[in-house]
Design an enzyme around this catalytic site. Structure first.
Site, PDB file in Angstrom:
ATOM      1  N   ARG A   1       0.834  -1.211   0.000  1.00  0.00           N
ATOM      2  CA  ARG A   1       0.000   0.000   0.000  1.00  0.00           C
ATOM      3  C   ARG A   1       0.870   1.263   0.000  1.00  0.00           C
ATOM      4  O   ARG A   1       0.496   2.263  -0.613  1.00  0.00           O
ATOM      5  CB  ARG A   1      -0.960  -0.013   1.204  1.00  0.00           C
ATOM      6  CG  ARG A   1      -2.023   1.071   1.143  1.00  0.00           C
ATOM      7  CD  ARG A   1      -3.215   0.738   1.996  1.00  0.00           C
ATOM      8  NE  ARG A   1      -4.039  -0.296   1.403  1.00  0.00           N
ATOM      9  CZ  ARG A   1      -4.984  -0.097   0.489  1.00  0.00           C
ATOM     10  NH1 ARG A   1      -5.229   1.130   0.038  1.00  0.00           N
ATOM     11  NH2 ARG A   1      -5.700  -1.097   0.013  1.00  0.00           N
TER      12      ARG A   1
ATOM     13  N   HIS B   1       1.943   1.697  -3.514  1.00  0.00           N
ATOM     14  CA  HIS B   1       0.802   2.188  -4.278  1.00  0.00           C
ATOM     15  C   HIS B   1       0.630   3.692  -4.086  1.00  0.00           C
ATOM     16  O   HIS B   1       0.336   4.429  -5.030  1.00  0.00           O
ATOM     17  CB  HIS B   1      -0.463   1.453  -3.829  1.00  0.00           C
ATOM     18  CG  HIS B   1      -1.715   1.924  -4.487  1.00  0.00           C
ATOM     19  ND1 HIS B   1      -2.648   2.708  -3.838  1.00  0.00           N
ATOM     20  CD2 HIS B   1      -2.200   1.735  -5.740  1.00  0.00           C
ATOM     21  CE1 HIS B   1      -3.643   2.976  -4.655  1.00  0.00           C
ATOM     22  NE2 HIS B   1      -3.408   2.406  -5.818  1.00  0.00           N
TER      23      HIS B   1
END
Length: 220
Positions: free
Chosen positions: A47, A50
């Protein structure tokens, strides 16, 4: 028109495709087999990548052995999350947090914080985090101000504050790397990273990953 092929992806599929691509490219970009990383840690790293588009966080992120356990425990207990800047506060998923009765606190723009910071010659982030002890935070996240991270560590050392987890990922050239290295020498749970990179996107991505992990535990 663009010179590069553009993928036709439905809006609700963009995030899912992004995570698939990160996992697919992870070993090529980092030299690390994702299967060698503990799954919960990989979820957080994924994450963060990302949020930043930067695979270097796969190597620079450092986790205290109890960091994820402590973060999830704090979330499930509904303890407040304190973060240093409003941009970070805005990015934390309220829909995920609300299920546990938790709250996000950021006092950097409070009038009394601004006045106190001016009077004492401190940054607003530092001042706001010093005030956070009264909120009994479970998680403290610093993505921007090394002075705030240093203040948090001072308060924990003096017993003024007892968070379950400190996320220290300030970005910058002055004391950012140094403050994180100090954090990584502490015995209490932390998530930090080596070097000058960091910022609110890293702090928020880490918190949102922990929120998702907490929800998954609730369903077990």
């Amino acid at each position: 028109m663009y010179g590069e092929p553009i993928q036709d992806v439905a809006p609700d599929q963009i995030e899912r495709l992004s995570f698939t691509l990160i996992e697919r490219e992870f070993q090529t970009e980092t030299g690390i087999d994702p299967a060698s990383i503990e799954p919960s840690r990989f979820r957080i790293i994924q994450r963060v990548i990302h949020a930043t588009g930067d695979f270097s966080f796969a190597r620079s992120l450092v986790f205290h052995e109890r960091a994820i356990e402590a973060g999830i425990e704090s979330i499930r207990q509904g303890r407040p999350i304190v973060i240093d800047v409003t941009m970070g506060a805005a990015g934390i998923s309220r829909s995920l947090l609300s299920a546990f009765g938790g709250s996000v606190i950021c006092r950097i723009n409070d009038a009394e914080i601004i006045d106190e910071a001016r009077r004492h010659g401190r940054t607003r982030s530092d001042t706001a985090l010093r005030r956070a002890a009264a909120d009994d935070p479970g998680i403290i996240a610093v993505g921007n101000a090394p002075t705030a991270l240093l203040a948090v560590m001072e308060m924990i050392a003096s017993g003024e504050m007892t968070p379950k987890l400190v996320i220290g990922v300030p970005v910058g050239f002055v004391n950012a790397s140094e403050s994180k290295e100090i954090l990584m020498r502490q015995r209490y749970p932390f998530i930090a990273n080596h070097g000058r990179k960091g910022g609110s996107p890293v702090a928020v991505a880490t918190i949102n990953a922990l929120l998702r992990l907490a929800h998954e535990q609730e369903r077990l």
